[in-house]
Structure formats: C-alpha cells, structure tokens
Design a protein around this motif. Structure first.
Motif, PDB file in Angstrom:
ATOM      1  N   ARG A 133       0.848  -1.195   0.000  1.00 33.10           N
ATOM      2  CA  ARG A 133       0.000   0.000   0.000  1.00 33.10           C
ATOM      3  C   ARG A 133       0.882   1.244   0.000  1.00 33.10           C
ATOM      4  N   ARG A 134       0.529   2.213  -0.833  1.00 31.20           N
ATOM      5  CA  ARG A 134       1.191   3.519  -0.844  1.00 31.20           C
ATOM      6  C   ARG A 134       0.174   4.570  -0.415  1.00 31.20           C
ATOM      7  N   ARG A 166       0.228   5.722  -9.491  1.00 31.52           N
ATOM      8  CA  ARG A 166      -0.214   7.112  -9.591  1.00 31.52           C
ATOM      9  C   ARG A 166       0.457   7.970  -8.530  1.00 31.52           C
ATOM     10  N   ILE A 167       0.549   7.421  -7.304  1.00 30.66           N
ATOM     11  CA  ILE A 167       1.114   8.174  -6.189  1.00 30.66           C
ATOM     12  C   ILE A 167       2.607   8.400  -6.383  1.00 30.66           C
ATOM     13  N   VAL A 168       3.321   7.369  -6.833  1.00 27.83           N
ATOM     14  CA  VAL A 168       4.756   7.533  -7.080  1.00 27.83           C
ATOM     15  C   VAL A 168       4.983   8.573  -8.162  1.00 27.83           C
ATOM     16  N   ALA A 169       4.209   8.473  -9.256  1.00 29.64           N
ATOM     17  CA  ALA A 169       4.365   9.441 -10.339  1.00 29.64           C
ATOM     18  C   ALA A 169       4.087  10.857  -9.852  1.00 29.64           C
ATOM     19  N   GLY A 170       3.042  11.008  -9.040  1.00 34.39           N
ATOM     20  CA  GLY A 170       2.708  12.335  -8.533  1.00 34.39           C
ATOM     21  C   GLY A 170       3.790  12.893  -7.636  1.00 34.39           C
ATOM     22  N   GLU A 171       4.385  12.030  -6.820  1.00 33.64           N
ATOM     23  CA  GLU A 171       5.454  12.483  -5.918  1.00 33.64           C
ATOM     24  C   GLU A 171       6.693  12.890  -6.703  1.00 33.64           C
TER      25      GLU A 171
END
Length: 678
Positions: A133-134, A166-171
């Motif tokens: 989970r991220r 999505r979260i990694v890309a956004g970060e």
C-alpha cells in the motif's frame, strides 16, 4: 461512506496513534537527559553519557514535521518466503516509531531489512508480500492526519498485471520549490540495490540527468548510519559536493531521514590550509592538477634528505660512543626504503641511531634504563645528525622552494614535466619566504599532497563524492588519503564534466581514488527530467567525447520550447512571464557574464529574481557555472551559444544547463544553436 473513505479514516486514526507515540518518544528522550544528569556516573563516563543523551534528545526535537509513514506491507499468512513476517502488517516511514522499546514498532524505518520488500517486491517475485500500500499526502504536508488524501493498493499475489503507481508518479513530478527532498517513498529497485550495498563496498554510479544519483548517495549515507551506527559514527562519514551552493541545496535530505551531524563539505574546504589569494591561468592549473605532480612533490620533499658525511660522536660521562658514517647512511637508506610518512621516517632515523648506541652500551655495561635512552635520544649530537640527514619539513616551505626556484623545479620534474609545463607553474616573482606566499586553489591541492607525505591525515570510514567526474587526479588523491581504510560512493555523469581535467572514463579516476576495483553501475532511466528534454540533451552527447549511454525518461509529460528572438534578454523576460503562470520554481540559466544584465532586465519588468544561494525563491537567475546538481520546475536557458563558448568544455556545460528542468524547458536564443551548427 465508501470502502475507500473507511480505509482512509482507519489510516488517519492509525496516524494519530503514531503521532502520539512519537510525541511520547520525544518527551522520553528529554526525560532521559534529566535522569542521566542525576545518574551516579562520574568524570569522563558522566560527560560521555550526558553528551549522548543530549544529542539524542536534540535529534528527536529537530526532526522535520512530515507524514510519519508513506507505505504499508501486508505479508501473506500462507507464504513460506515471508518467514517470520507471515501474516504481519508493517507501516513504512522515515524513522522507527514505537509506544515502548520492547513492543513491536508502529512504524518501521525504511532502512530496516523487512522494509526492503517495499522497494523490491513485485508480481513476479512477491517476496511473501500480499499487498503493498502507498499513501498519498497533500503537497507540503507537515504531518496532519487530515492531509492523508489517498491510498493505492498493489496486490502482488493475485496475478494482476503491474500498473504504474499514480502516487509515485505524482510524488516524482511534484513541483519543486526550495531545497532537495528525500526520495524514501519513491526509491526504485535499482536505486535500492545501490543504497543497501555493504559498508565495505565501494561503488561508482554513472547517472544520467534525473536518475536520482545524488539522492541515492545521500540515502546510502543514511542507510549506513542506520545499519552500522557505532562503526560509522566512530570512523566518520563525509559528504563531498562540488560547491557550497550545491551543499545548501541538499542540506535538508539527511535530517529529513532522521540523520543529523553528518559533515557535508567540498574538497576545497577539506584541504584549505590557507585562504585562496592567488589565481592560476588554465595552463598552470592543468599542470598542478595532473597526477605527475605527486611524484614531483615527493622528489622535492625527499631531496631534503641528504647523505651522511661524518661519524656521530656522543659523549656519555667519561666515555664517547661513535656511529660510523656508513652505519648512519645505512639507517637512513633503510628508512627511506620503507616509505613511511616523512615525519614518521624522521623519528625512525632517530630511534635507530639511538638503538645503535644502546646496543654498544649494553654490550659494555648491561641493560640501559629508559631514562638513559631518553637522554641519548635528546642529546645534541643525535638531534644535529637527524636535522642534517632528515631535516624537518613544512609543506608550505617545500612548495615555496619548488615553485620559486627554477633549478629545484627542474631537478624534481626531470623526466616528468616538459620545460613548458615547468615554466607554466613556476612563480614569476617568488615571495621572500613561505610565510608571505600567496596560494592559489591548485596550490592548496599540492600542499595537501605534501602534508599527506609528511604525516598521514585522519581518515573517514565512508565518503560520498558527488559530481566526481569534475575531480582532478590530485583532488582524487586528496580524497583517497582520507578514506584509505574505508569505502567510497562515487556519483557523477561523465557527460557533465566541465573542468579542464574532467574524467572521460571512470577506471582511471577510481584508480586515483585508490578504489580501482569498484564496480561502475549506470543509471540511465530518468524519473525527474521529461522525455522531450532528455531527447534534446541526448543530441549533444555525440559531440562530448565520453563513453556514456543515452538517457531515457519514464515521463511523457513536460514541455520543450526552442525560440529564436531578436534579443535574447528580452526573450528571456517574456519566457519567465509565461512560466510564472504555472506552478513551481523557475531557473533562468545563462553564461556567467550575462547574469547581471538578466537580473536587471527582470527587475525592470517588475519580476524579483534571487541568486542561486537563496533557496525557495520563485525566480532564480543562475550562472551556468554553478547550475550543476540544481533542479527547477521550469528552466529558461538563455543564449546556448554563449554558454558553449564561455569555456573549453562549454559543450558539457550546455548539456548540464539543458538538463536542469523537471517540468518545462524554454531555450531562448538570438544566435545559431550550437547543436544545430554542428
């Protein structure tokens, strides 16, 4: 309430529990200081205990405010490869948080062994992980639980095809304003392998722009401090950057990971025995930074060791001890053959001469006392012999004599430096003595080499060297002396080498660092620089005379605009106005000589622009010579031809400038583009 809302509510509640536990840990650290001060330790023990407790409490109080975790691992209860972690759930954060030292942690440190699965597990190799989970946090969050805005589950054992996070890309793509951030939440598997390399392993990372090589080096430092805390802190860890601007830019990364007190410096600061008050032309600097100078300096130093011409006679009461000149010469020759540091050699010569006398005395009268031995060692004839045969040496005095005396330089450089090279480094007007000498930056490197020959410097257990491609052979030797028994993490990009002596291949540089067997690992996948910008930069690689694979980027977003204008300065102002309509930092990069005019033009247009040392500014005017290692969301590159013409390796400098943008790049020019002309 949707299932997602329910999960977010549970995780926010858990985060509140973690915040309370962290607050208790901080309070507990302060209470330990108070109780430690009242402990029944005495003397040095009490002082050491007090220092350790106060340091720990200070570190806890100074932890940056941020979300306490960024990921979670749910291990499969039936997976044998999960081992002792079967059925367990772990939240992963930048530091360990627990309600009690003996209780299981509420948050596991990202550097802990179990956390490795967060970075390495995948559908092909779940490593016992059922769900990864991220967590998505609001940009700039200081750790308020309400800032947890999203989560993303990856079911590794379900057979689902992996999809980009999505979260990694956004970060990764989040606008950057201010100093560099840590990447603990977004470390990729190939980066993790480098971060977790053994303390004894020296590694070299050839990293294309945007591949995270600097972040890898800093996270490796944090990992080593966590994994080997006593050993690394005892032996020391040093971060070396190319300049102080760069160091300010990266200064907050280690504290955000819970590590404070790490020395961050430059090679120039580490070797600064004197202020720089003289300046070499490029011809002289190139020769002084050349590896051949090490042998020139060694010869100059040991030229002070002179042949012994007379016997040594030492009165001892009514008796006189004598050492023949041949025996003295043999003592000096034997010590020279051992190649100790110069000062160590001097003391060995003294002690062996004394031993020679002691052997004579003991054959005549039996064992001699320590008092007698010390008296002989301090005797004037012995000291006179040592001073004549192996005189004291001060690095400044040796270098002053070498550069100020053409004949002495010719003798030391015979067969090593051509006459023209000798003339390039010789002082036209030698000072009256070393005390009045003015030293250049290159001279300081030579003084450090001499100091290392005279007396071995204290070393570090590990050194992280960033932008290493710009180091000269003599600078590499200075680093090698400080890490002779430790390891190094070497970071750089041969394509970004801009000094006259910049490396064109890694093996030779690693040999000068004393680590010829260190493996070179290329990082070619960029996560920060968009694909269009990387493609433009790759067009320059063919003309840079370096063996570097083209970079690639996973980012399809980002903008590139190349615009020819009548006036480059006016065009730059217009480009900055356009960038101000978007979120993020703006770097205006130009040839050094053009920055004053750019700043004035921006001010005239009502746009306040800071210098590169003012971190966090919305608009920054950056001289091309200090752009290396820095990043801006939007870059306006002004007159590339002027940047390329400003120095011998101007093409490399331009490559650096064109790869500083992480969202958009605007190239503004009134002259022909260098890569078009080529």
């Amino acid at each position: 309430m949707t299932p997602l809302d329910e999960e977010l509510a549970r995780e926010r509640g858990y985060h509140e529990t973690c915040r309370a536990a962290l607050a208790a840990m901080v309070d507990g650290a302060q209470e330990q200081v108070v109780s430690g001060e009242n402990a029944s330790a005495s003397g040095a023990d009490a002082e050491v205990l007090g220092y350790q407790l106060r340091s720990k409490a200070k570190e806890m109080r100074e932890l940056p405010q941020a979300p306490l975790y960024f990921g979670r691992l749910d291990f499969d209860a039936a997976a044998a490869e999960a081992g002792d972690h079967r059925g367990q759930r772990y939240h992963i954060g930048r530091q360990r948080i627990t309600e009690d030292p003996a209780a299981p942690p509420l948050v596991v440190d990202w550097r802990a062994p179990v956390s490795r699965a967060f970075y390495q597990a995948g559908a092909r190799d779940p490593q016992g992980v059922a769900v990864r989970r991220r967590f998505g946090w609001a940009p700039g969050s200081k750790g308020a639980s309400a800032d947890l805005t999203g989560l993303e589950d990856e079911h590794l054992t379900s057979g689902e095809a992996a999809t980009p996070s999505r979260i990694v890309a956004g970060e990764i793509e989040r606008p950057r304003v201010g100093p560099m951030r840590d990447i603990a939440a977004t470390i990729q598997p190939e980066q993790d392998d480098l971060v977790r390399a053994a303390l004894t392993a020296s590694v070299c990372v050839q990293g294309a722009p945007g591949t995270g090589k600097t972040a890898v080096g800093l996270h490796r430092a944090a990992y080593l401090l966590y994994t080997h805390p006593q050993r690394v802190r005892r032996s020391g860890l040093l971060i070396l950057g190319p300049n102080r601007t760069f160091l300010r830019y990266i200064a907050e990364v280690l504290p955000s990971l819970g590590e404070t007190g790490v020395r961050q410096s430059t090679v120039q600061d580490e070797i600064a025995r004197h202020p720089v008050t003289a300046y070499d032309d490029e011809r002289a600097a190139v020769v002084k930074h050349d590896a051949r100078m090490a042998e020139v300096l060694r010869r100059a130093l040991y030229a002070r060791v002179t042949p012994v011409a007379t016997d040594l006679a030492l009165p001892d009461g009514s008796y006189r001890w004598r050492i023949p000149a041949a025996d003295l010469e043999r003592i000096v020759a034997d010590v020279r053959a051992e190649e100790p540091p110069y000062d160590t050699g001097r003391e060995r010569v003294r002690s062996r001469a004394v031993r020679h006398v002691q052997d004579q005395a003991e054959r005549r009268a039996g064992p001699m006392s320590n008092t007698w031995v010390q008296k002989v060692s301090r005797a004037r004839p012995v000291s006179a012999f040592v001073d004549a045969a192996w005189p004291k040496a001060r690095p400044e005095e040796v270098l002053c004599e070498l550069l100020g005396d053409a004949d002495a330089l010719a003798r030391a450089a015979d067969g090593l430096l051509a006459p023209a090279e000798q003339r390039a480094i010789a002082w036209a007007r030698p000072p009256r003595s070393y005390k009045s000498a003015k030293w250049s930056a290159a001279d300081l490197v030579l003084l450090d080499e001499l100091a290392g020959l005279v007396e071995r410097p204290e070393g570090y257990g590990h050194i992280v060297v960033d932008e290493a491609q710009d180091l000269s052979p003599m600078e590499c030797r200075a680093i090698a002396r400080r890490v002779g028994f430790g390891s190094v993490t070497v970071l750089g990009d041969l394509a970004q080498g801009t000094t006259p002596w910049a490396a064109r291949a890694w093996p030779e540089l690693l040999a000068h660092l004393g680590k010829p067997d260190a493996p070179v690992t290329p990082l070619t996948t960029g996560f920060r620089v968009p694909r269009a910008i990387v493609t433009l930069a790759n067009d320059l690689l063919a003309g840079l005379d370096v063996d570097v694979p083209p970079a690639r980027s996973l980012r399809r977003d980002g903008d590139l605009a190349v615009q020819r204008v009548p006036d480059a300065v006016a065009g730059a102002v217009a480009a900055v106005r356009g960038a101000l309509a978007r979120e993020g930092s703006i770097g205006v990069i130009a040839a050094d000589a053009a920055t004053d005019a750019l700043r004035a033009a921006l001010a005239g247009a009502g746009i306040e622009a800071a210098g590169p040392d003012e971190l966090g500014a919305r608009v920054t005017v950056v001289p091309a010579s200090v752009a290396k290692g820095l990043e801006y969301d939007h870059v306006v590159a002004v007159e590339p031809a002027a940047i390329a013409e400003a120095e011998e390796r101007g093409g490399h400098r331009l490559y650096v400038v064109l790869t500083r943008a992480v969202s958009s790049l605007a190239v503004v020019h009134s002259r022909e583009l260098p890569w078009k002309a080529a």
